[in-house]
Design a protein around this motif. Sequence first.
Motif, PDB file in Angstrom:
ATOM      1  N   GLU A   1       0.771  -1.266   0.133  1.00 20.56           N
ATOM      2  CA  GLU A   1      -0.035   0.057   0.065  1.00 20.56           C
ATOM      3  C   GLU A   1       0.799   1.361  -0.042  1.00 20.56           C
ATOM      4  N   THR A   2       1.988   1.102   0.700  1.00 18.66           N
ATOM      5  CA  THR A   2       2.860   2.433   1.023  1.00 18.66           C
ATOM      6  C   THR A   2       3.507   2.591  -0.620  1.00 18.66           C
ATOM      7  N   LEU A   3       3.840   1.687  -1.216  1.00 16.22           N
ATOM      8  CA  LEU A   3       4.439   1.714  -2.574  1.00 16.22           C
ATOM      9  C   LEU A   3       3.708   1.621  -3.747  1.00 16.22           C
ATOM     10  N   GLY A   4       2.291   2.184  -3.473  1.00 14.15           N
ATOM     11  CA  GLY A   4       1.171   2.291  -4.401  1.00 14.15           C
ATOM     12  C   GLY A   4       1.462   2.895  -5.896  1.00 14.15           C
ATOM     13  N   ALA A   5       2.441   3.845  -5.532  1.00 14.81           N
ATOM     14  CA  ALA A   5       2.384   4.904  -6.783  1.00 14.81           C
ATOM     15  C   ALA A   5       3.670   4.174  -7.805  1.00 14.81           C
ATOM     16  N   TYR A   6       4.074   2.962  -7.125  1.00 13.06           N
ATOM     17  CA  TYR A   6       5.350   2.270  -8.393  1.00 13.06           C
ATOM     18  C   TYR A   6       4.492   1.179  -9.017  1.00 13.06           C
ATOM     19  N   PRO A   7       4.825   1.112 -10.254  1.00 10.99           N
ATOM     20  CA  PRO A   7       4.587   0.096 -10.902  1.00 10.99           C
ATOM     21  C   PRO A   7       5.133  -1.062 -10.669  1.00 10.99           C
ATOM     22  N   ARG A   8       4.667  -2.153 -10.653  1.00  6.12           N
ATOM     23  CA  ARG A   8       4.870  -3.420  -9.974  1.00  6.12           C
ATOM     24  C   ARG A   8       4.438  -4.851 -10.578  1.00  6.12           C
ATOM     25  N   CYS A   9       5.053  -5.800 -10.395  1.00 10.02           N
ATOM     26  CA  CYS A   9       4.628  -7.120 -10.964  1.00 10.02           C
ATOM     27  C   CYS A   9       5.168  -8.156 -10.059  1.00 10.02           C
ATOM     28  N   VAL A  10       4.792  -9.283 -10.258  1.00 10.82           N
ATOM     29  CA  VAL A  10       5.326 -10.465  -9.886  1.00 10.82           C
ATOM     30  C   VAL A  10       5.929 -11.385 -10.786  1.00 10.82           C
ATOM     31  N   ALA A  11       7.184 -11.913 -10.674  1.00  9.47           N
ATOM     32  CA  ALA A  11       8.105 -12.731 -11.489  1.00  9.47           C
ATOM     33  C   ALA A  11       8.540 -13.888 -10.552  1.00  9.47           C
ATOM     34  N   SER A  12       7.995 -15.046 -10.801  1.00 15.08           N
ATOM     35  CA  SER A  12       8.089 -16.296 -10.160  1.00 15.08           C
ATOM     36  C   SER A  12       8.504 -17.388 -10.915  1.00 15.08           C
ATOM     37  N   ASN A  13       9.167 -18.199 -10.370  1.00 17.83           N
ATOM     38  CA  ASN A  13       9.498 -19.631 -10.780  1.00 17.83           C
ATOM     39  C   ASN A  13       8.484 -20.606 -10.886  1.00 17.83           C
ATOM     40  N   GLY A  14       7.383 -20.414 -10.131  1.00 12.77           N
ATOM     41  CA  GLY A  14       6.259 -21.321  -9.894  1.00 12.77           C
ATOM     42  C   GLY A  14       5.348 -21.018 -11.035  1.00 12.77           C
ATOM     43  N   PRO A  15       4.331 -22.106 -11.384  1.00 12.41           N
ATOM     44  CA  PRO A  15       3.321 -22.139 -12.236  1.00 12.41           C
ATOM     45  C   PRO A  15       2.551 -20.862 -12.289  1.00 12.41           C
ATOM     46  N   GLU A  16       1.963 -20.580 -13.339  1.00  9.81           N
ATOM     47  CA  GLU A  16       1.050 -19.156 -13.137  1.00  9.81           C
ATOM     48  C   GLU A  16      -0.194 -19.532 -12.167  1.00  9.81           C
ATOM     49  N   HIS A  17      -0.590 -20.798 -12.361  1.00 11.62           N
ATOM     50  CA  HIS A  17      -1.820 -20.943 -11.363  1.00 11.62           C
ATOM     51  C   HIS A  17      -1.605 -21.070  -9.978  1.00 11.62           C
ATOM     52  N   LYS A  18      -0.199 -21.440  -9.641  1.00 15.66           N
ATOM     53  CA  LYS A  18       0.354 -21.459  -8.391  1.00 15.66           C
ATOM     54  C   LYS A  18       0.325 -19.926  -7.806  1.00 15.66           C
ATOM     55  N   ILE A  19       0.883 -19.149  -8.663  1.00 17.61           N
ATOM     56  CA  ILE A  19       1.095 -17.541  -8.516  1.00 17.61           C
ATOM     57  C   ILE A  19      -0.362 -17.075  -8.063  1.00 17.61           C
ATOM     58  N   ARG A  20      -1.214 -17.446  -8.831  1.00 21.31           N
ATOM     59  CA  ARG A  20      -2.552 -17.003  -8.529  1.00 21.31           C
ATOM     60  C   ARG A  20      -3.472 -17.356  -7.271  1.00 21.31           C
ATOM     61  N   THR A  21      -3.217 -18.896  -7.291  1.00 25.05           N
ATOM     62  CA  THR A  21      -3.596 -19.201  -5.901  1.00 25.05           C
ATOM     63  C   THR A  21      -3.258 -18.756  -4.509  1.00 25.05           C
ATOM     64  N   ALA A  22      -1.706 -18.471  -4.680  1.00 27.69           N
ATOM     65  CA  ALA A  22      -1.003 -17.800  -3.604  1.00 27.69           C
ATOM     66  C   ALA A  22      -1.655 -16.379  -3.452  1.00 27.69           C
ATOM     67  N   LEU A  23      -1.778 -15.690  -4.454  1.00 29.41           N
ATOM     68  CA  LEU A  23      -2.051 -14.231  -4.289  1.00 29.41           C
ATOM     69  C   LEU A  23      -3.614 -14.103  -3.894  1.00 29.41           C
ATOM     70  N   ASP A  24      -4.405 -15.020  -4.666  1.00 31.83           N
ATOM     71  CA  ASP A  24      -5.934 -15.019  -4.052  1.00 31.83           C
ATOM     72  C   ASP A  24      -6.074 -15.515  -2.792  1.00 31.83           C
ATOM     73  N   SER A  25      -5.391 -16.562  -2.328  1.00 32.22           N
ATOM     74  CA  SER A  25      -5.959 -17.024  -0.732  1.00 32.22           C
ATOM     75  C   SER A  25      -5.424 -16.076   0.158  1.00 32.22           C
ATOM     76  N   THR A  26      -4.274 -14.968  -0.165  1.00 31.15           N
ATOM     77  CA  THR A  26      -3.794 -14.159   0.861  1.00 31.15           C
ATOM     78  C   THR A  26      -4.543 -12.821   0.538  1.00 31.15           C
ATOM     79  N   GLY A  27      -5.125 -12.595  -0.576  1.00 30.37           N
ATOM     80  CA  GLY A  27      -5.796 -11.232  -0.682  1.00 30.37           C
ATOM     81  C   GLY A  27      -4.790 -10.340  -1.429  1.00 30.37           C
ATOM     82  N   LEU A  28      -3.798 -10.549  -1.809  1.00 34.19           N
ATOM     83  CA  LEU A  28      -2.708  -9.763  -2.464  1.00 34.19           C
ATOM     84  C   LEU A  28      -3.079  -9.416  -3.872  1.00 34.19           C
ATOM     85  N   ARG A  29      -3.791 -10.334  -4.397  1.00 32.49           N
ATOM     86  CA  ARG A  29      -3.902 -10.190  -6.179  1.00 32.49           C
ATOM     87  C   ARG A  29      -4.181  -8.824  -6.328  1.00 32.49           C
ATOM     88  N   PRO A  30      -5.193  -7.969  -5.852  1.00 27.14           N
ATOM     89  CA  PRO A  30      -5.481  -6.747  -6.283  1.00 27.14           C
ATOM     90  C   PRO A  30      -4.281  -5.722  -6.375  1.00 27.14           C
TER      91      PRO A  30
END
Length: 224
Positions: free
Chosen positions: A99-128
């Motif tokens: 939230e503090t870094l909201g002005a900065y463009p950002r993305c996720v770059a992970s070695n994991g499969p995309e469905h795993k990334i989505r599950t992780a972010l969705d289940s913790t509420g970080l996806r938005p």
Amino acid sequence: MSQLCLLFDCDGTLVDSEPLLAEVMADTLTRAGLPFAAREYMERFRGVRFMNIVAELERRHGALTDAVRDAAEIEMRRTLAERMLRELQPIPNVRDTLETLGAYPRCVASNGPEHKIRTALDSTGLRPFFDDRLFSGYTLNSWKPDPWLFLHAARTMGFAPEHCVVIDDAAVGVAAGLKAGMRVVHINRFPDAETTPSGAICMTDMSQLPGIVAQLDQLEAIAR
């Protein structure tokens, strides 16, 4: 607008999935015939592609058949997804930091499969915080420590490597960011056991990141 783009790893950086992964992997691989301890994953293999871990274990203990190997991966990923939905927690202070870094463009770059990334972010509420700005080594067929995952993410986000900041907890991610010519912040959650590589900035808690990014932004402004 900031001239810096933030590239976040997922496991161990945004979400505390690695202890779960270590337990599930140890159970699954041991039952498949490749003795493996959760401790070994945490000490030696954090962030490493699953099949590379399997290949190392096969060198020690003998090769699995393709059928057994494939079944083990399917079982591991199914069990992990179920446990992530029930148990996964965000890394401490990560929500306030994003939230503090909201002005900065950002993305996720992970070695994991995309469905795993989505599950992780969705289940913790970080996806938005990231929407669909998600980059997977499996999608690109390129995994850290190769720098291509970060380089592709930067190009897609519209930033040159020197204007990107990688935030990663694993040695393979730190190495990839440095090879890509990016600034690298190593979230060292185990400072008694790990050393931050030369060239990377060390932090021990996610709450330190806004101050570090602000300093890097000031250096960027001076350079311009």
